[in-house]
Scaffold this motif. Sequence first.
Motif, PDB file in Angstrom:
ATOM      1  N   ALA A  51      -4.704 -73.743  75.528  1.00  0.00           N
ATOM      2  CA  ALA A  51      -3.819 -74.201  76.037  1.00  0.00           C
ATOM      3  C   ALA A  51      -3.977 -73.957  77.656  1.00  0.00           C
ATOM      4  O   ALA A  51      -3.861 -75.018  78.622  1.00  0.00           O
ATOM      5  N   VAL A  52      -4.099 -72.771  78.019  1.00  0.00           N
ATOM      6  CA  VAL A  52      -4.438 -72.276  79.419  1.00  0.00           C
ATOM      7  C   VAL A  52      -5.648 -73.174  80.085  1.00  0.00           C
ATOM      8  O   VAL A  52      -5.704 -73.338  81.147  1.00  0.00           O
ATOM      9  N   PHE A  53      -6.463 -72.936  79.037  1.00  0.00           N
ATOM     10  CA  PHE A  53      -7.843 -73.604  79.523  1.00  0.00           C
ATOM     11  C   PHE A  53      -7.836 -75.138  80.000  1.00  0.00           C
ATOM     12  O   PHE A  53      -8.215 -75.619  80.790  1.00  0.00           O
ATOM     13  N   ILE A  54      -7.070 -75.770  79.059  1.00  0.00           N
ATOM     14  CA  ILE A  54      -6.807 -77.341  79.111  1.00  0.00           C
ATOM     15  C   ILE A  54      -6.174 -77.388  80.422  1.00  0.00           C
ATOM     16  O   ILE A  54      -6.221 -78.407  81.207  1.00  0.00           O
ATOM     17  N   GLY A  55      -4.818 -76.522  80.706  1.00  0.00           N
ATOM     18  CA  GLY A  55      -4.140 -76.560  81.681  1.00  0.00           C
ATOM     19  C   GLY A  55      -4.810 -76.487  83.170  1.00  0.00           C
ATOM     20  O   GLY A  55      -4.577 -77.153  84.081  1.00  0.00           O
ATOM     21  N   LEU A  56      -5.778 -75.571  82.993  1.00  0.00           N
ATOM     22  CA  LEU A  56      -6.391 -75.198  84.249  1.00  0.00           C
ATOM     23  C   LEU A  56      -7.359 -76.295  84.552  1.00  0.00           C
ATOM     24  O   LEU A  56      -7.691 -76.588  85.851  1.00  0.00           O
ATOM     25  N   ALA A  57      -7.996 -76.863  83.583  1.00  0.00           N
ATOM     26  CA  ALA A  57      -8.967 -77.995  83.782  1.00  0.00           C
ATOM     27  C   ALA A  57      -8.157 -79.205  84.231  1.00  0.00           C
ATOM     28  O   ALA A  57      -8.793 -79.888  85.244  1.00  0.00           O
ATOM     29  N   ALA A  58      -6.838 -79.370  83.766  1.00  0.00           N
ATOM     30  CA  ALA A  58      -6.361 -80.578  84.328  1.00  0.00           C
ATOM     31  C   ALA A  58      -5.855 -80.456  85.756  1.00  0.00           C
ATOM     32  O   ALA A  58      -5.779 -81.315  86.711  1.00  0.00           O
ATOM     33  N   ALA A  59      -5.485 -79.301  86.110  1.00  0.00           N
ATOM     34  CA  ALA A  59      -5.055 -78.894  87.467  1.00  0.00           C
ATOM     35  C   ALA A  59      -6.173 -79.013  88.573  1.00  0.00           C
ATOM     36  O   ALA A  59      -6.137 -79.555  89.544  1.00  0.00           O
ATOM     37  N   ILE A  60      -7.282 -78.561  87.924  1.00  0.00           N
ATOM     38  CA  ILE A  60      -8.603 -78.624  88.859  1.00  0.00           C
ATOM     39  C   ILE A  60      -9.089 -80.095  89.072  1.00  0.00           C
ATOM     40  O   ILE A  60      -9.075 -80.563  90.260  1.00  0.00           O
ATOM     41  N   MET A  61      -8.405 -81.002  87.995  1.00  0.00           N
ATOM     42  CA  MET A  61      -9.022 -82.462  88.167  1.00  0.00           C
ATOM     43  C   MET A  61      -8.192 -83.327  88.938  1.00  0.00           C
ATOM     44  O   MET A  61      -8.461 -84.242  89.690  1.00  0.00           O
ATOM     45  N   GLU A  62      -6.848 -82.622  89.078  1.00  0.00           N
ATOM     46  CA  GLU A  62      -5.718 -83.366  89.860  1.00  0.00           C
ATOM     47  C   GLU A  62      -5.509 -83.051  91.143  1.00  0.00           C
ATOM     48  O   GLU A  62      -5.056 -83.741  92.192  1.00  0.00           O
TER      49      GLU A  62
END
Length: 80
Positions: A51-62
């Motif tokens: 969950a943290v990994f997906i959240g960080l990836a989404a934050a980087i992309m946004e």
Amino acid sequence: MSVTKRQRERLAGLLLLGLIAINYPLMALFSKTVLWFGIPALYLYLFVFWAVFIGLAAAIMEKREPSESNSKHKGTGDSV
């Protein structure tokens, strides 16, 4: 440095962090017969990390630079 290059570098760093996190030494720390909140430690570690990994990836992309997002909306001449 352009935004896309910075995003690629951050995503590559996140990928390396992910590979380290699911590699043997860290996984072995959590593969004990210990329950946290009634859930085996290894399962809890994997799902929380996922969950943290997906959240960080989404934050980087946004993430965008403030000057880029402001320049898109200023002076376009569009009336709504």
